[in-house]
Design an enzyme around this catalytic site. Structure first.
Site, PDB file in Angstrom:
ATOM      1  N   GLU A 207     -29.859  41.711 -47.980  1.00  0.00           N
ATOM      2  CA  GLU A 207     -29.255  40.639 -47.179  1.00  0.00           C
ATOM      3  C   GLU A 207     -28.168  41.302 -46.350  1.00  0.00           C
ATOM      4  O   GLU A 207     -27.145  41.719 -46.882  1.00  0.00           O
ATOM      5  CB  GLU A 207     -28.646  39.568 -48.091  1.00  0.00           C
ATOM      6  CG  GLU A 207     -29.638  38.866 -48.989  1.00  0.00           C
ATOM      7  CD  GLU A 207     -30.544  37.900 -48.238  1.00  0.00           C
ATOM      8  OE1 GLU A 207     -30.251  37.564 -47.068  1.00  0.00           O
ATOM      9  OE2 GLU A 207     -31.554  37.501 -48.820  1.00  0.00           O
TER      10      GLU A 207
ATOM     11  N   LYS B  35     -22.772  45.394 -59.558  1.00  0.00           N
ATOM     12  CA  LYS B  35     -21.674  46.202 -59.015  1.00  0.00           C
ATOM     13  C   LYS B  35     -21.080  45.385 -57.864  1.00  0.00           C
ATOM     14  O   LYS B  35     -21.625  45.359 -56.766  1.00  0.00           O
ATOM     15  CB  LYS B  35     -22.228  47.549 -58.509  1.00  0.00           C
ATOM     16  CG  LYS B  35     -21.233  48.697 -58.498  1.00  0.00           C
ATOM     17  CD  LYS B  35     -19.979  48.449 -57.697  1.00  0.00           C
ATOM     18  CE  LYS B  35     -20.197  48.616 -56.210  1.00  0.00           C
ATOM     19  NZ  LYS B  35     -18.980  48.261 -55.423  1.00  0.00           N
TER      20      LYS B  35
HETATM   21  P1  NAD Z   1     -20.717  47.252 -47.471  1.00  0.00           P
HETATM   22  O1  NAD Z   1     -22.124  47.470 -47.130  1.00  0.00           O
HETATM   23  O2  NAD Z   1     -19.752  48.311 -47.166  1.00  0.00           O
HETATM   24  O3  NAD Z   1     -20.542  46.943 -49.036  1.00  0.00           O
HETATM   25  C1  NAD Z   1     -21.341  46.042 -49.735  1.00  0.00           C
HETATM   26  C2  NAD Z   1     -21.479  46.511 -51.168  1.00  0.00           C
HETATM   27  O4  NAD Z   1     -22.156  47.763 -51.175  1.00  0.00           O
HETATM   28  C3  NAD Z   1     -20.168  46.754 -51.898  1.00  0.00           C
HETATM   29  O5  NAD Z   1     -20.299  46.391 -53.250  1.00  0.00           O
HETATM   30  C4  NAD Z   1     -19.990  48.249 -51.777  1.00  0.00           C
HETATM   31  O6  NAD Z   1     -19.208  48.797 -52.802  1.00  0.00           O
HETATM   32  C5  NAD Z   1     -21.418  48.729 -51.873  1.00  0.00           C
HETATM   33  N1  NAD Z   1     -21.667  50.035 -51.268  1.00  0.00           N
HETATM   34  C6  NAD Z   1     -21.001  50.643 -50.245  1.00  0.00           C
HETATM   35  N2  NAD Z   1     -21.519  51.859 -49.995  1.00  0.00           N
HETATM   36  C7  NAD Z   1     -22.546  52.031 -50.864  1.00  0.00           C
HETATM   37  C8  NAD Z   1     -23.492  53.070 -51.092  1.00  0.00           C
HETATM   38  N3  NAD Z   1     -23.483  54.200 -50.382  1.00  0.00           N
HETATM   39  N4  NAD Z   1     -24.421  52.904 -52.070  1.00  0.00           N
HETATM   40  C9  NAD Z   1     -24.459  51.781 -52.785  1.00  0.00           C
HETATM   41  N5  NAD Z   1     -23.584  50.757 -52.631  1.00  0.00           N
HETATM   42  C10 NAD Z   1     -22.650  50.876 -51.672  1.00  0.00           C
HETATM   43  O7  NAD Z   1     -20.391  45.886 -46.775  1.00  0.00           O
HETATM   44  P2  NAD Z   1     -19.017  45.091 -46.845  1.00  0.00           P
HETATM   45  O8  NAD Z   1     -18.102  45.702 -45.867  1.00  0.00           O
HETATM   46  O9  NAD Z   1     -18.590  44.960 -48.243  1.00  0.00           O
HETATM   47  O10 NAD Z   1     -19.529  43.630 -46.370  1.00  0.00           O
HETATM   48  C11 NAD Z   1     -19.593  43.262 -45.035  1.00  0.00           C
HETATM   49  C12 NAD Z   1     -21.018  43.287 -44.526  1.00  0.00           C
HETATM   50  O11 NAD Z   1     -21.911  42.580 -45.380  1.00  0.00           O
HETATM   51  C13 NAD Z   1     -21.183  42.640 -43.199  1.00  0.00           C
HETATM   52  O12 NAD Z   1     -21.939  43.473 -42.356  1.00  0.00           O
HETATM   53  C14 NAD Z   1     -21.945  41.352 -43.497  1.00  0.00           C
HETATM   54  O13 NAD Z   1     -22.709  40.824 -42.481  1.00  0.00           O
HETATM   55  C15 NAD Z   1     -22.756  41.709 -44.643  1.00  0.00           C
HETATM   56  N6  NAD Z   1     -23.084  40.525 -45.423  1.00  0.00           N
HETATM   57  C16 NAD Z   1     -24.344  40.010 -45.375  1.00  0.00           C
HETATM   58  C17 NAD Z   1     -24.661  38.872 -46.097  1.00  0.00           C
HETATM   59  C18 NAD Z   1     -26.029  38.270 -46.091  1.00  0.00           C
HETATM   60  O14 NAD Z   1     -26.332  37.445 -46.938  1.00  0.00           O
HETATM   61  N7  NAD Z   1     -26.907  38.640 -45.205  1.00  0.00           N
HETATM   62  C19 NAD Z   1     -23.705  38.267 -46.874  1.00  0.00           C
HETATM   63  C20 NAD Z   1     -22.438  38.821 -46.892  1.00  0.00           C
HETATM   64  C21 NAD Z   1     -22.145  39.951 -46.171  1.00  0.00           C
END
Ligand code: NAD
Length: 458
Positions: free
Chosen positions: A239, A164
């Site tokens: 992550e 997803k």
């Molecule tokens: P997010 O957590 O909002 O979304 C990430 C993914 O999770 C998306 O596919 C989203 O659709 C899904 N998601 C959102 N709500 C969900 C739920 N309730 N249940 C299941 N899935 C859900 O994050 P974002 O805004 O897309 O990304 C930015 C964040 O990601 C930043 O905080 C960044 O640091 C982090 N990030 C971490 C890494 C790493 O390797 N540590 C890499 C990239 C990004």
């Protein structure tokens, strides 16, 4: 969506618009998957699991090599797609967004062929078997890299996958699915469900047919997914975010350390979980470093070297942090909250000096082109400041020589540290300490996440 080897619309018929953040225009739509779509994809993955799990590792390696070749052959299309949906400058999309996944996929083609899936321990033979069906949930910031960093090791291990991807960047995920099909990977081994996080993402995380949830994204969502997986006694890898420190020790090449540090923060418009967003400089060199950083930041012109942020929502969040930094009393030496002219979700590359460790801009992940510069008194003070956030994902240390920098790096509570500008290694384990996450990606450590042991005693 790509389920069981075929393309289909969402059962509910819904769609999600994809927006080009540089032009603020809709460039396409993808299906908005529901829980029923996720269920169909998980069933397809379960059906494909027995066959793929017993496919000899050498044969899985061949398919991964074919996938790597597909990604390489379509690199230009991949770069253009990521530029269109994420907004990254094309040169960066080519050099990083399209190229790194080729290297990572290639590394798993090699690892699948070489890995010891069986070992002898005393009178036991220990088998390393696939965990099962993997639910992969990925963010938008490095959209293809994060897909490949989960799917390639999962497939190498003999797992099957339902992905997803982030709703902001689903087009490159569709391209990836085309590459999977063209690589001759059997139907159902990889499945793609596009959709909203709280709908499709959540349905995948809670599905009984998923054995391991691998999530990359925000700490807030990661915490929820970790709790759900824990409740279901299911494997989970997280992550999450970061607030990594770039520590410049006295004796380092200050000009180089500051220039590389600024470039690291501005890359991908600051939307990098491992970005060195805190620069720590000794008080004797502090003002010189601030001047160098402000001058280096001037090169990142919005719309040219610096792309927009991914969305209006992300821009609001970043502007909010810049305003907060000013309100907290930090000294603005470059950029600020005013929006650059023209279309696109741009912000000005921003540098704050006189940042103190407790300020929100020193503690919280901003995820934009914003650098916080902190002053330290001595090495112990630098260690305390560097380790003084809830995160521990990455970092950098600069010193007169590698041994001095490495000795300091041993005192840091973090998953990776680049020594005097050491370059990215796609085989080194990547992942967080503390609230930056659970589990590791990349290389052999990343492959081990998708395996479980079975010990046979003789
Ligand atoms: P997010 O957590 O909002 O979304 C990430 C993914 O999770 C998306 O596919 C989203 O659709 C899904 N998601 C959102 N709500 C969900 C739920 N309730 N249940 C299941 N899935 C859900 O994050 P974002 O805004 O897309 O990304 C930015 C964040 O990601 C930043 O905080 C960044 O640091 C982090 N990030 C971490 C890494 C790493 O390797 N540590 C890499 C990239 C990004």
């Amino acid at each position: 969506m790509f389920i069981g080897g075929g393309w289909r619309a969402a059962l509910g018929g819904g769609t999600i618009a994809v927006v080009d953040p540089a032009r603020e225009q809709v460039i396409g739509t993808v299906p908005a998957g529901s829980a029923e779509d996720v269920d169909a994809a998980v069933r397809a993955a379960r059906d494909a699991l027995p066959g793929w799990a017993v496919t000899p590792p050498a044969a899985r390696a061949e398919r991964l090599a074919a996938l790597r070749d597909q990604l390489a052959a379509r690199a230009e299309e991949i770069a253009a797609t990521i530029t269109a949906e994420l907004g990254a400058p094309l040169a960066f999309s080519r050099a990083v967004h399209a190229a790194v996944p080729v290297a990572v996929c290639g590394s798993y083609a090699e690892l699948a062929a070489e890995y010891a899936f069986e070992e002898r321990v005393g009178n036991s033979t220990v088998l390393h078997e696939p965990v099962g069906v993997v639910g992969a949930i990925t963010p938008w910031n490095y959209p293809l890299h994060q897909i490949v960093a989960k799917v390639a090791p999962a497939l190498a291990a003999g797992c099957t996958v339902v992905l997803k991807p982030a709703e902001d960047t689903p087009l490159v995920a569709q391209l990836f699915a085309e590459c999977v099909a063209a690589a001759g990977i059997p139907a159902g081994v990889f499945n793609l469900v596009t959709g909203l996080g709280p709908v499709a993402g959540r349905a995948l995380a809670v599905h009984d047919g998923v054995d391991l949830v691998s999530f990359t994204g925000s700490t807030a969502v990661g915490r929820t997914i970790g709790a759900l997986a824990g409740g279901a006694v299911k494997r989970v890898a997280l992550e999450l975010g970061g607030k990594s420190a770039n520590v410049i020790l006295p004796g380092a090449d200050l000009g180089k350390a500051v220039a590389v540090g600024v470039a690291n923060v501005m890359a991908n418009s600051g939307q990098t979980c491992s970005a060195w967003t805190r620069m720590l400089v000794h008080r004797d060199q502090y003002e010189e470093a601030v001047e160098l950083a402000a001058a280096a930041t001037a090169k990142y012109v919005p719309g040219e070297r610096l792309g927009p942020l991914v969305s209006a929502r992300q821009r609001e969040r970043v502007i909010g942090y810049i305003e907060r930094g000013i309100a907290e009393g930090a000294r603005l030496v470059a950029g600020g909250p005013d929006l650059p002219a023209g279309p696109g979700f741009h912000v000005r590359p921003t540098v704050f000096a006189d940042v103190t460790p407790k300020m929100a801009i020193a503690q919280e992940e901003i995820f934009g082109p914003v650098l916080a510069m902190l002053r330290y008194e001595d090495e112990d003070d630098a260690v305390r400041i560097a380790n003084g956030t809830p995160y521990g994902l990455a970092g950098a240390v600069w010193a007169a020589d590698d041994a001095t920098a490495a000795a300091f790096a041993r005192r840091l509570d973090t998953g990776q540290v680049d020594i005097n500008g050491g370059r990215f290694n796609p085989l080194a384990p990547f992942g967080g300490w503390k609230q930056s996450g659970v589990g590791r990606e990349l290389g052999a450590h990343g492959l081990a996440e998708y395996l479980q042991t079975k010990s046979l005693q003789f």
